[in-house]
Design a protein around this motif. Structure first.
Motif, PDB file in Angstrom:
ATOM      1  N   THR A  25       0.828  -1.218   0.000  1.00  0.00           N
ATOM      2  CA  THR A  25       0.000   0.000   0.000  1.00  0.00           C
ATOM      3  C   THR A  25       0.861   1.266   0.000  1.00  0.00           C
ATOM      4  O   THR A  25       0.529   2.274   0.626  1.00  0.00           O
ATOM      5  N   ARG A  57      -3.932   0.360  -5.511  1.00  0.00           N
ATOM      6  CA  ARG A  57      -5.218   0.865  -5.005  1.00  0.00           C
ATOM      7  C   ARG A  57      -5.105   1.823  -3.837  1.00  0.00           C
ATOM      8  O   ARG A  57      -6.091   2.427  -3.423  1.00  0.00           O
ATOM      9  N   ALA A  61      -0.045   4.295   2.733  1.00  0.00           N
ATOM     10  CA  ALA A  61      -0.557   3.885   4.059  1.00  0.00           C
ATOM     11  C   ALA A  61       0.304   4.424   5.194  1.00  0.00           C
ATOM     12  O   ALA A  61       0.199   3.949   6.322  1.00  0.00           O
ATOM     13  N   GLY A  62       1.141   5.408   4.905  1.00  0.00           N
ATOM     14  CA  GLY A  62       1.952   6.002   5.982  1.00  0.00           C
ATOM     15  C   GLY A  62       3.207   5.201   6.256  1.00  0.00           C
ATOM     16  O   GLY A  62       3.659   4.413   5.411  1.00  0.00           O
ATOM     17  N   GLN A  63       3.730   5.396   7.447  1.00  0.00           N
ATOM     18  CA  GLN A  63       4.949   4.689   7.857  1.00  0.00           C
ATOM     19  C   GLN A  63       4.813   3.177   7.637  1.00  0.00           C
ATOM     20  O   GLN A  63       3.770   2.602   7.967  1.00  0.00           O
ATOM     21  N   ASP A  64       5.849   2.572   7.096  1.00  0.00           N
ATOM     22  CA  ASP A  64       5.862   1.117   6.964  1.00  0.00           C
ATOM     23  C   ASP A  64       5.985   0.506   8.354  1.00  0.00           C
ATOM     24  O   ASP A  64       7.037   0.575   8.985  1.00  0.00           O
ATOM     25  N   LEU A  65       4.885  -0.070   8.820  1.00  0.00           N
ATOM     26  CA  LEU A  65       4.865  -0.598  10.184  1.00  0.00           C
ATOM     27  C   LEU A  65       5.628  -1.915  10.287  1.00  0.00           C
ATOM     28  O   LEU A  65       5.838  -2.440  11.385  1.00  0.00           O
ATOM     29  N   ALA A 109       0.962   9.100   7.962  1.00  0.00           N
ATOM     30  CA  ALA A 109       1.884  10.037   7.321  1.00  0.00           C
ATOM     31  C   ALA A 109       1.618  10.147   5.819  1.00  0.00           C
ATOM     32  O   ALA A 109       1.972  11.157   5.194  1.00  0.00           O
ATOM     33  N   PHE A 132      -3.312   7.467  13.068  1.00  0.00           N
ATOM     34  CA  PHE A 132      -2.326   7.380  14.159  1.00  0.00           C
ATOM     35  C   PHE A 132      -2.913   6.873  15.478  1.00  0.00           C
ATOM     36  O   PHE A 132      -2.313   6.019  16.136  1.00  0.00           O
ATOM     37  N   ASP A 140       1.573  12.962  12.847  1.00  0.00           N
ATOM     38  CA  ASP A 140       2.891  13.567  12.613  1.00  0.00           C
ATOM     39  C   ASP A 140       3.011  13.930  11.135  1.00  0.00           C
ATOM     40  O   ASP A 140       2.000  14.041  10.445  1.00  0.00           O
TER      41      ASP A 140
HETATM   42  C1  LHQ Z   1       1.066  -2.013   5.506  1.00  0.00           C
HETATM   43  C2  LHQ Z   1       0.728  -0.757   6.009  1.00  0.00           C
HETATM   44  C3  LHQ Z   1       1.701  -0.040   6.717  1.00  0.00           C
HETATM   45  C4  LHQ Z   1       3.151  -1.812   6.370  1.00  0.00           C
HETATM   46  C5  LHQ Z   1      -0.991  -1.550   5.020  1.00  0.00           C
HETATM   47  N1  LHQ Z   1       2.891  -0.600   6.875  1.00  0.00           N
HETATM   48  N2  LHQ Z   1       2.275  -2.543   5.707  1.00  0.00           N
HETATM   49  C6  LHQ Z   1       4.741   6.298  12.573  1.00  0.00           C
HETATM   50  C7  LHQ Z   1       5.678   5.659  13.418  1.00  0.00           C
HETATM   51  C8  LHQ Z   1       6.794   6.298  13.903  1.00  0.00           C
HETATM   52  C9  LHQ Z   1       7.306   7.387  13.505  1.00  0.00           C
HETATM   53  C10 LHQ Z   1       7.052   7.997  12.295  1.00  0.00           C
HETATM   54  O1  LHQ Z   1       5.759   8.236  11.895  1.00  0.00           O
HETATM   55  C11 LHQ Z   1       4.797   7.380  11.842  1.00  0.00           C
HETATM   56  C12 LHQ Z   1       3.801   7.838  10.953  1.00  0.00           C
HETATM   57  C13 LHQ Z   1       2.677   6.964  10.520  1.00  0.00           C
HETATM   58  O2  LHQ Z   1       2.361   6.999   9.380  1.00  0.00           O
HETATM   59  S1  LHQ Z   1       1.867   6.025  11.676  1.00  0.00           S
HETATM   60  C14 LHQ Z   1       0.491   5.426  10.806  1.00  0.00           C
HETATM   61  C15 LHQ Z   1       0.871   4.238   9.949  1.00  0.00           C
HETATM   62  N3  LHQ Z   1      -0.230   3.799   9.145  1.00  0.00           N
HETATM   63  C16 LHQ Z   1      -1.293   3.144   9.611  1.00  0.00           C
HETATM   64  O3  LHQ Z   1      -1.489   2.935  10.779  1.00  0.00           O
HETATM   65  C17 LHQ Z   1      -2.223   2.593   8.578  1.00  0.00           C
HETATM   66  C18 LHQ Z   1      -2.161   1.073   8.612  1.00  0.00           C
HETATM   67  N4  LHQ Z   1      -2.936   0.518   7.510  1.00  0.00           N
HETATM   68  C19 LHQ Z   1      -4.263   0.472   7.483  1.00  0.00           C
HETATM   69  O4  LHQ Z   1      -4.952   0.950   8.362  1.00  0.00           O
HETATM   70  C20 LHQ Z   1      -4.894  -0.215   6.316  1.00  0.00           C
HETATM   71  O5  LHQ Z   1      -3.971  -1.115   5.773  1.00  0.00           O
HETATM   72  C21 LHQ Z   1      -5.356   0.777   5.220  1.00  0.00           C
HETATM   73  C22 LHQ Z   1      -6.561   1.541   5.729  1.00  0.00           C
HETATM   74  C23 LHQ Z   1      -4.242   1.745   4.795  1.00  0.00           C
HETATM   75  C24 LHQ Z   1      -5.753   0.005   3.953  1.00  0.00           C
HETATM   76  O6  LHQ Z   1      -6.682  -0.996   4.302  1.00  0.00           O
HETATM   77  P1  LHQ Z   1      -7.078  -2.131   3.231  1.00  0.00           P
HETATM   78  O7  LHQ Z   1      -7.412  -1.498   1.929  1.00  0.00           O
HETATM   79  O8  LHQ Z   1      -8.105  -2.996   3.889  1.00  0.00           O
HETATM   80  O9  LHQ Z   1      -5.737  -2.946   2.969  1.00  0.00           O
HETATM   81  P2  LHQ Z   1      -4.989  -3.952   3.960  1.00  0.00           P
HETATM   82  O10 LHQ Z   1      -5.131  -3.527   5.365  1.00  0.00           O
HETATM   83  O11 LHQ Z   1      -5.395  -5.359   3.622  1.00  0.00           O
HETATM   84  O12 LHQ Z   1      -3.460  -3.723   3.538  1.00  0.00           O
HETATM   85  C25 LHQ Z   1      -2.915  -4.309   2.332  1.00  0.00           C
HETATM   86  C26 LHQ Z   1      -1.497  -4.756   2.658  1.00  0.00           C
HETATM   87  O13 LHQ Z   1      -0.697  -3.615   2.956  1.00  0.00           O
HETATM   88  C27 LHQ Z   1      -1.448  -5.657   3.900  1.00  0.00           C
HETATM   89  O14 LHQ Z   1      -0.409  -6.566   3.687  1.00  0.00           O
HETATM   90  P3  LHQ Z   1      -0.705  -8.120   3.416  1.00  0.00           P
HETATM   91  O15 LHQ Z   1       0.631  -8.735   3.260  1.00  0.00           O
HETATM   92  O16 LHQ Z   1      -1.476  -8.607   4.591  1.00  0.00           O
HETATM   93  O17 LHQ Z   1      -1.529  -8.118   2.165  1.00  0.00           O
HETATM   94  C28 LHQ Z   1      -1.071  -4.688   4.982  1.00  0.00           C
HETATM   95  O18 LHQ Z   1      -0.430  -5.308   6.054  1.00  0.00           O
HETATM   96  C29 LHQ Z   1      -0.111  -3.763   4.247  1.00  0.00           C
HETATM   97  N5  LHQ Z   1      -0.038  -2.465   4.901  1.00  0.00           N
HETATM   98  N6  LHQ Z   1      -0.565  -0.488   5.694  1.00  0.00           N
HETATM   99  N7  LHQ Z   1       1.480   1.207   7.201  1.00  0.00           N
END
Ligand code: LHQ
Length: 258
Positions: A25, A57, A61-65, A109, A132, A140
């Motif tokens: 993503t 699509r 999705a922001g930071q790679d968790l 992010a 977040f 952030d």
């Molecule tokens: C991901 C991610 C992701 C890795 C989806 N990483 N793999 C934070 C920390 C520290 C300091 C710096 O700043 C930050 C800033 C930030 O950005 S924190 C916020 C990080 N982002 C999130 O919390 C969003 C996490 N993702 C989601 O909530 C959902 O995946 C969204 C709403 C983006 C998309 O949902 P869906 O369309 O249902 O897709 P999905 O959840 O099935 O994701 C597809 C794939 O992408 C999946 O991998 P897989 O191998 O299972 O197919 C997810 O694990 C991967 N993915 N976001 N941030």
């Protein structure tokens, strides 16, 4: 130059930067942040407008968790200051107009990377999530700065605390973004806007962007003085002369971007 996590191309004075980790993503890892900084830094030498978009699509999705080893408490300040801050500043302070074309979910992010851009257009199926709080973090990448300025405190607070997806249409209604288009029209609309900007008065765009960006920190007196200085500079540009001549001669201007 070939990149690993983004695609970069220049055509008709438009630099297109496409986040390119669709299987993740387009989550931001270190390489992607470094490559984005590189691409955003070179674009002003090669183009007159920038389009930032994503492949697949999601927009981003922001930071790679999955990058867990970098998320240890002590590294986060460093991560934000050294990797996110330059990226946001390059977009915010850069001389070229930047259009974000949001092709799908913009989360964390990734949402704030989009909101740092100058004109944000979104596909109707896209959504914006201040994700977040879902993982116990605060917005952030400029989120706490951009959100209240774009949509006011009430909506900024609701988006941040509730972390719910805001659909593109609602985002446009709130003034979070410029416009929404049908999914299939996103790319052509982004290129249409970018090509208008790439053939426009570059000095005026640069100074307009700077002045609007500076306004929220300035009082009226300071801002009027900034406008006067910036207008004096714009009036020295070849594009100003061309704009006036074209008006008098009742023809379309041919701006050179300087
Ligand atoms: C991901 C991610 C992701 C890795 C989806 N990483 N793999 C934070 C920390 C520290 C300091 C710096 O700043 C930050 C800033 C930030 O950005 S924190 C916020 C990080 N982002 C999130 O919390 C969003 C996490 N993702 C989601 O909530 C959902 O995946 C969204 C709403 C983006 C998309 O949902 P869906 O369309 O249902 O897709 P999905 O959840 O099935 O994701 C597809 C794939 O992408 C999946 O991998 P897989 O191998 O299972 O197919 C997810 O694990 C991967 N993915 N976001 N941030």
């Amino acid at each position: 130059m070939a990149y690993e996590t983004i695609e970069y191309s220049v055509s008709d004075s438009i630099a297109t930067i496409r986040l390119n980790r669709p299987e993740k993503t387009n989550a931001l890892n270190r390489t992607m942040r470094r490559e984005l900084v590189e691409a955003l830094s070179r674009a002003p030498d090669e183009a007159r407008a920038i389009v930032l978009t994503g492949s697949g699509r999601a927009f981003c999705a922001g930071q790679d968790l999955g990058d867990v080893e970098r998320l240890a408490e002590l590294e986060i300040v460093e991560l934000l200051r050294e990797e996110y801050e330059p990226l946001i500043r390059l977009i915010h302070d850069g001389p070229l107009p930047i259009i974000a074309a949001i092709n799908g979910t913009a989360a964390g992010a990734g949402a704030n990377l989009a909101l740092a851009c100058d004109i944000v257009i979104a596909a109707r199926s896209a959504e914006f999530i201040q994700a977040f709080a879902r993982i116990g973090l605060i917005p952030d990448a400029g989120g706490t700065w951009f959100l209240p300025r774009l949509v006011g405190q009430a909506r900024a607070m609701g988006m941040s605390l509730l972390a719910e997806p805001i659909p593109a249409d609602l985002a446009a209604q709130w003034g979070l973004i410029w416009e929404v288009v049908a999914d299939e029209a996103l790319e052509s609309r982004a290129m249409e806007l970018a090509s208008r900007l790439a053939s426009g008065p570059g000095t005026a765009y640069r100074l307009t962007k700077q002045a609007l960006r500076a306004s929220s920190a300035n009082d009226l007196e300071t801002q009027l003085a900034l406008e006067a200085r910036s207008q004096a500079e714009a009036a020295q540009s070849r594009d100003f002369m061309e704009g006036v001549m074209a008006f008098i001669e009742k023809r379309a201007p041919r701006f050179e971007g300087r």
